[in-house]
Design a protein around this motif. Sequence first.
Motif, PDB file in Angstrom:
ATOM      1  N   ARG A  90       0.819  -1.210   0.000  1.00 18.62           N
ATOM      2  CA  ARG A  90       0.000   0.000   0.000  1.00 18.62           C
ATOM      3  C   ARG A  90       0.853   1.259   0.000  1.00 18.62           C
ATOM      4  O   ARG A  90       0.425   2.296  -0.519  1.00 18.62           O
ATOM      5  N   LEU A  91       2.029   1.187   0.598  1.00 19.77           N
ATOM      6  CA  LEU A  91       2.932   2.336   0.560  1.00 19.77           C
ATOM      7  C   LEU A  91       3.369   2.653  -0.865  1.00 19.77           C
ATOM      8  O   LEU A  91       3.745   3.784  -1.175  1.00 19.77           O
ATOM      9  N   ILE A  92       3.316   1.657  -1.729  1.00 18.54           N
ATOM     10  CA  ILE A  92       3.594   1.877  -3.154  1.00 18.54           C
ATOM     11  C   ILE A  92       2.322   2.306  -3.871  1.00 18.54           C
ATOM     12  O   ILE A  92       2.318   3.269  -4.646  1.00 18.54           O
ATOM     13  N   PHE A 151      -7.184   2.102  -5.062  1.00 18.97           N
ATOM     14  CA  PHE A 151      -8.599   2.122  -5.437  1.00 18.97           C
ATOM     15  C   PHE A 151      -9.354   3.229  -4.706  1.00 18.97           C
ATOM     16  O   PHE A 151     -10.136   3.967  -5.299  1.00 18.97           O
ATOM     17  N   MET A 152      -9.151   3.334  -3.398  1.00 24.17           N
ATOM     18  CA  MET A 152      -9.881   4.332  -2.614  1.00 24.17           C
ATOM     19  C   MET A 152      -9.480   5.768  -2.962  1.00 24.17           C
ATOM     20  O   MET A 152     -10.352   6.638  -3.106  1.00 24.17           O
ATOM     21  N   PRO A 153      -8.189   6.079  -3.104  1.00 25.67           N
ATOM     22  CA  PRO A 153      -7.837   7.423  -3.560  1.00 25.67           C
ATOM     23  C   PRO A 153      -8.448   7.748  -4.919  1.00 25.67           C
ATOM     24  O   PRO A 153      -8.848   8.890  -5.181  1.00 25.67           O
ATOM     25  N   SER A 154      -8.522   6.757  -5.790  1.00 23.46           N
ATOM     26  CA  SER A 154      -9.158   6.962  -7.088  1.00 23.46           C
ATOM     27  C   SER A 154     -10.610   7.390  -6.916  1.00 23.46           C
ATOM     28  O   SER A 154     -11.060   8.368  -7.526  1.00 23.46           O
ATOM     29  N   THR A 155     -11.339   6.700  -6.069  1.00 24.93           N
ATOM     30  CA  THR A 155     -12.744   7.037  -5.844  1.00 24.93           C
ATOM     31  C   THR A 155     -12.899   8.429  -5.252  1.00 24.93           C
ATOM     32  O   THR A 155     -13.826   9.166  -5.591  1.00 24.93           O
ATOM     33  N   SER A 156     -11.987   8.816  -4.377  1.00 18.35           N
ATOM     34  CA  SER A 156     -12.082  10.143  -3.752  1.00 18.35           C
ATOM     35  C   SER A 156     -11.958  11.261  -4.784  1.00 18.35           C
ATOM     36  O   SER A 156     -12.420  12.374  -4.549  1.00 18.35           O
ATOM     37  N   MET A 270      -6.493   2.629  14.415  1.00 16.66           N
ATOM     38  CA  MET A 270      -7.428   2.137  15.419  1.00 16.66           C
ATOM     39  C   MET A 270      -8.587   1.399  14.757  1.00 16.66           C
ATOM     40  O   MET A 270      -8.934   0.277  15.173  1.00 16.66           O
ATOM     41  N   THR A 271      -9.177   1.996  13.732  1.00 20.96           N
ATOM     42  CA  THR A 271     -10.406   1.453  13.160  1.00 20.96           C
ATOM     43  C   THR A 271     -10.118   0.335  12.158  1.00 20.96           C
ATOM     44  O   THR A 271     -10.497  -0.817  12.379  1.00 20.96           O
ATOM     45  N   PHE A 272      -9.436   0.659  11.061  1.00 26.88           N
ATOM     46  CA  PHE A 272      -9.203  -0.397  10.071  1.00 26.88           C
ATOM     47  C   PHE A 272      -8.102  -1.357  10.500  1.00 26.88           C
ATOM     48  O   PHE A 272      -8.165  -2.553  10.197  1.00 26.88           O
ATOM     49  N   GLY A 273      -7.093  -0.860  11.203  1.00 26.41           N
ATOM     50  CA  GLY A 273      -6.079  -1.772  11.727  1.00 26.41           C
ATOM     51  C   GLY A 273      -6.709  -2.804  12.636  1.00 26.41           C
ATOM     52  O   GLY A 273      -6.382  -3.998  12.587  1.00 26.41           O
ATOM     53  N   GLY A 392      -3.956  11.129  -1.432  1.00 23.05           N
ATOM     54  CA  GLY A 392      -2.688  10.616  -0.925  1.00 23.05           C
ATOM     55  C   GLY A 392      -2.762  10.216   0.534  1.00 23.05           C
ATOM     56  O   GLY A 392      -2.211   9.187   0.943  1.00 23.05           O
ATOM     57  N   VAL A 393      -3.450  11.017   1.344  1.00 22.91           N
ATOM     58  CA  VAL A 393      -3.582  10.709   2.771  1.00 22.91           C
ATOM     59  C   VAL A 393      -4.415   9.446   2.963  1.00 22.91           C
ATOM     60  O   VAL A 393      -4.097   8.598   3.805  1.00 22.91           O
ATOM     61  N   ILE A 394      -5.476   9.308   2.185  1.00 20.32           N
ATOM     62  CA  ILE A 394      -6.279   8.088   2.246  1.00 20.32           C
ATOM     63  C   ILE A 394      -5.411   6.875   1.936  1.00 20.32           C
ATOM     64  O   ILE A 394      -5.471   5.843   2.612  1.00 20.32           O
ATOM     65  N   GLY A 395      -4.587   6.998   0.894  1.00 19.65           N
ATOM     66  CA  GLY A 395      -3.709   5.893   0.536  1.00 19.65           C
ATOM     67  C   GLY A 395      -2.688   5.582   1.605  1.00 19.65           C
ATOM     68  O   GLY A 395      -2.422   4.412   1.919  1.00 19.65           O
ATOM     69  N   PHE A 396      -2.101   6.623   2.209  1.00 20.83           N
ATOM     70  CA  PHE A 396      -1.057   6.403   3.222  1.00 20.83           C
ATOM     71  C   PHE A 396      -1.640   5.824   4.506  1.00 20.83           C
ATOM     72  O   PHE A 396      -1.092   4.858   5.066  1.00 20.83           O
ATOM     73  N   THR A 397      -2.736   6.400   4.986  1.00 18.34           N
ATOM     74  CA  THR A 397      -3.325   5.876   6.218  1.00 18.34           C
ATOM     75  C   THR A 397      -3.776   4.437   6.032  1.00 18.34           C
ATOM     76  O   THR A 397      -3.623   3.594   6.925  1.00 18.34           O
ATOM     77  N   ALA A 398      -4.318   4.136   4.851  1.00 18.39           N
ATOM     78  CA  ALA A 398      -4.729   2.770   4.564  1.00 18.39           C
ATOM     79  C   ALA A 398      -3.530   1.832   4.526  1.00 18.39           C
ATOM     80  O   ALA A 398      -3.626   0.664   4.927  1.00 18.39           O
ATOM     81  N   ALA A 399      -2.402   2.332   4.062  1.00 20.89           N
ATOM     82  CA  ALA A 399      -1.196   1.511   4.005  1.00 20.89           C
ATOM     83  C   ALA A 399      -0.724   1.132   5.399  1.00 20.89           C
ATOM     84  O   ALA A 399      -0.428  -0.036   5.685  1.00 20.89           O
TER      85      ALA A 399
END
Length: 453
Positions: A90-92, A151-156, A270-273, A392-399
Motif C-alpha cells: 500500500r505504501l507503493i 482504489f480508494m484514492p481513485s474514488t475520492s 485504530m479502526t481499520f487496523g 494521498g492521505v487516504i492511501g497512506f493511512t490505509a497503508a
Amino acid sequence: MSSLPQSTLLPTGTWLSRWEPEDQAFWSAGGTAIAWRTLALTTVNLTLAFAAWFLVSALVVRLPQVGYNFSASQLFWLTAMPGLAGGTLRLIHMFLTPMYGTRHVVSLSTLSLLVPLLGWFYAVQDPTVPYWVLLLLSFLAGLGGGNFSSFMPSTSLFFPKRLLGTALAIQAGIGNLGVSIVQFVTPWIIGFALLGGAAFMGDSQTLTKNGVQSQVYLQNAAAVLIPFVATFGATAWLLLKSVPVKANFAEQFDIFKSRHTWSMTSLYMMTFGGFSGLAATFPLLIKQGFGGFEGAPDPLKYAFWGPLVGSLARVAAGPLSDKLGGARVTQWAGIGMVACAVLVAMFVTPDSMAEFPKFVAAMLALFFFAGIGNASTFKQMPMLFAPRQAAGVIGFTAAIAAYGPFLFGMLFAWAFGTFDSARPVFFGLAAFFACNVALNWRMYARRGAANPC
C-alpha cells in the motif's frame, strides 16, 4: 452519453480530458453517471482483492487437519504475512493513481491476484510443500491488500465532497465483504469436487477432525476466485477511465508536512487496523481459545460474521458521517471500541464452552464499532485536505493500517507463547483505542476545535 459534454471524454485512451465534480452543471450533465459506474466496477474488484488477501485466514485452520505439521506460532505467522505484504504494498499503491490513472492501476493490480491464487491452488494439494513456500504465498496474498491504497484514492477523486463519505463507505464496506465472503464460502466450497472432478482441478485431501476422516478439496477456495479475478480485471481495462489529476512521485510527498496526516493515520490504525487484524486472526482465536473443549466450534462457521458486521456497519456509517460529521461519529465509534476490547479480554481465557457466546458477541460488537469508525475517518480526510492531497492521505493511512493483520498475528503469537492467552493484547488495544479517542476529541470533535471535520 449524449447529455455528457463532448470535452469530458476522449474518444479513446485512458484519461478524461475534464473532471469537475464540484461543478453542479458538470455533475448533472453526465459526471455522476461516470462516477457511479466507476465506483461500481472498482468496488467489485476491491471485493475480490480482499477475498484474495484473506484467503490464507480461511485456509490456515484446515492445514493441520490435512497433514501439515505446524505449531500455533507458525500458523499465526502464515496469517500475519498477508498483512505485512499488504501494508508494504500500500505504501507503493498510494502513489500510483496520480501517476498511472484509475484504468491501468485497477485492471493490472486486479489481474496480479492470479499469482497468489494459482500458487495456493497447487500448494494446498501437497502437505510436503516446505513451510517457506507457504510463507511466500502468504506474502503474495498481500497483493490484494495493497490494492486498497490506490482504489480508494481513485474514488475520492471522482466524487464531490458532499458525497465522499457515502461513496468511500460503499466502496470500502462492500470491498471489506470480501473477507466474509472468502471465510464463509471456503468451508462449503472445499466440500465437493468442482467441474465434475475434472483432472486439472486436482485430487482431494483427507481431513481428520476429532478422529473422523473426510475428503476435502482445499484448492477450491482459490479456484473459485480465479475466473472472477480474470473477468473483472479485464473488464476494468475495457471500461474504466482516469481522472486528469496528476502528480509525480516527489510532488506527492507534501502530505507528510501536515500534522493531520499523522493524526488521521493513528485514527485509521485504530479502526481499520483493528478490523483487518481481528478479521485475519478471529478464526485462530476461536481455535486456540475454545478448540480444546468437547463440542468445540468450527472456527470458520463463526469467524466470517465479524468482517460481515464490520463491513455492513461501514456502509451504513457513510451517509451518517456525511450528515453528522466524521469526527463526531469517530468519537462514538472509538468509545465503543474501548469498551468492547475490555469486554473481549474477559472471555479469551475461558473455562468452558458456556463462555463462547459471550466471546463471539463481544467480538462482533468490536467489529461493529470498528466498521463505523472506518467510514467516519474516511469522511474526515477529504474535509481536511485538497482533493489530490486527500487521495494521498487516504492511501497512506490505509497503508499503515493494513499492517493490522501482521501486527495482530505477531501480538497474538507472542501472547499465546508467553501467557498462553490473548488477554494482554486486548487490554493493550483498549489503551491504544483510548488514546485515539482523546486525540480525535482534542483535534476534531470537541466544540471549538480548530479543524472540525
